[in-house]
Design a protein around this motif. Structure first.
Motif, short mmCIF file in Angstrom:
data_model
loop_
_atom_site.label_atom_id
_atom_site.label_comp_id
_atom_site.label_asym_id
_atom_site.label_seq_id
_atom_site.Cartn_x
_atom_site.Cartn_y
_atom_site.Cartn_z
N GLY A 62 1.05 -19.47 45.26
CA GLY A 62 1.43 -20.80 45.74
C GLY A 62 1.87 -20.84 47.18
O GLY A 62 2.56 -21.78 47.60
N ILE A 63 1.47 -19.85 47.96
CA ILE A 63 1.86 -19.77 49.38
C ILE A 63 0.66 -20.08 50.26
O ILE A 63 -0.40 -19.45 50.13
N SER A 64 0.81 -21.03 51.16
CA SER A 64 -0.28 -21.38 52.08
C SER A 64 -0.53 -20.25 53.07
O SER A 64 0.39 -19.54 53.48
N ALA A 65 -1.79 -20.12 53.47
CA ALA A 65 -2.15 -19.10 54.44
C ALA A 65 -3.20 -19.64 55.39
O ALA A 65 -3.99 -20.52 55.03
N PHE A 66 -3.20 -19.13 56.60
CA PHE A 66 -4.20 -19.51 57.60
C PHE A 66 -4.75 -18.24 58.21
O PHE A 66 -4.01 -17.42 58.75
N ARG A 67 -6.06 -18.04 58.10
CA ARG A 67 -6.72 -16.88 58.69
C ARG A 67 -7.66 -17.36 59.79
O ARG A 67 -8.41 -18.32 59.59
N PHE A 68 -7.62 -16.71 60.94
CA PHE A 68 -8.39 -17.19 62.08
C PHE A 68 -8.95 -16.01 62.86
O PHE A 68 -8.54 -14.87 62.69
#
Length: 243
Positions: A62-68
């Motif tokens: 339930g933890i948001s993540a952003f990969r770039f």
């Protein structure tokens, strides 16, 4: 772990850095209060198995993540540009010595996970660039690292190389705030960056936890699940303290 199963819709997001370059990433939005930024390592991308698997594991918690992707694919960026790229995103952060440098400079993140980051920045240069790399780069201004067929994997510029050689990871480690929690994870059988580098971070960073995964190589090929099992509790604990 499988990186093919995702219960959260991924949203493509483009952010412009201060150099005018577009950073393209994928947001795994769960609605959580905190968000984890996944920073890939040298010669990797946001699609690297470690990055994707960690993003999926975070989703399941339930933890948001952003990969770039860092700007400048195909060339070695200097540390200031990498820090700028990281700085225009959010917090906390994963992966490589750039996250340590960021925490040492900006003091605005509560949690850092350093996955197989390099402490000795002179290490690995001769293996990748050849024993005469300093003379060659002074002569030509750059070195192209190629395959046996001549395909260019990446270009190292003189500016980028000198920036790496002049970056002091000892001083950077000492500059990290005591309130910033840092976890270093490293494989005992890492064939790219020796596990001894992890012990150097452990000696210097004030609020530090070290976990060595026995038998793991640099890519955690057979240890993806164990990597996630170490990283996720540390992140969850950090988010509880922030919230």
């Amino acid at each position: 772990m499988s990186s093919n199963i995702s219960t959260v819709e991924q949203q493509k997001i483009t952010i412009k850095n201060s150099y005018g370059e577009n950073l393209v990433g994928l947001l795994h939005e769960t609605g959580s209060m905190g968000i984890v930024i996944l920073c890939h390592g040298f010669r990797a991308t946001k699609e690297h198995e470690i990055i994707v698997n960690l993003a999926v594991a975070l989703e399941k918690k339930g933890i948001s993540a952003f990969r770039f992707d860092f700007a400048g694919n195909g060339q070695v960026l200097n540390s200031e540009q990498k820090l700028d790229d990281a700085g225009v995103i959010v917090k906390p952060k994963f992966r490589g010595n750039v996250v340590v440098l960021y925490a040492s400079k900006y003091h605005d993140i509560p949690t850092v996970v350093n996955v197989s980051g390099r402490y000795n920045l002179e290490g690995g240069l001769e293996e990748r660039l050849g024993s005469d790399f300093l003379q060659r780069i002074k002569k030509d201004g750059f070195i192209d690292v190629t395959s046996k067929t001549g395909q260019v994997y990446f270009r190292v510029t003189e500016e980028g190389l000198m920036d790496r050689l002049n970056t002091n990871m000892h001083e950077a480690s000492l500059q990290i705030d005591k309130g910033c929690r840092v976890l270093t994870v490293h494989g005992s059988a890492d064939e790219v960056i020796p596990v001894e580098d992890a012990f150097e971070f452990a000696k210097l960073i004030p609020n530090h936890k070290l976990h060595v995964i026995e038998g793991s190589n640099h890519g955690y090929t057979a240890h993806q699940a164990e990597l996630a099992s170490v990283v996720l509790p540390f992140i969850e604990d950090g988010l509880q303290h922030v919230n």
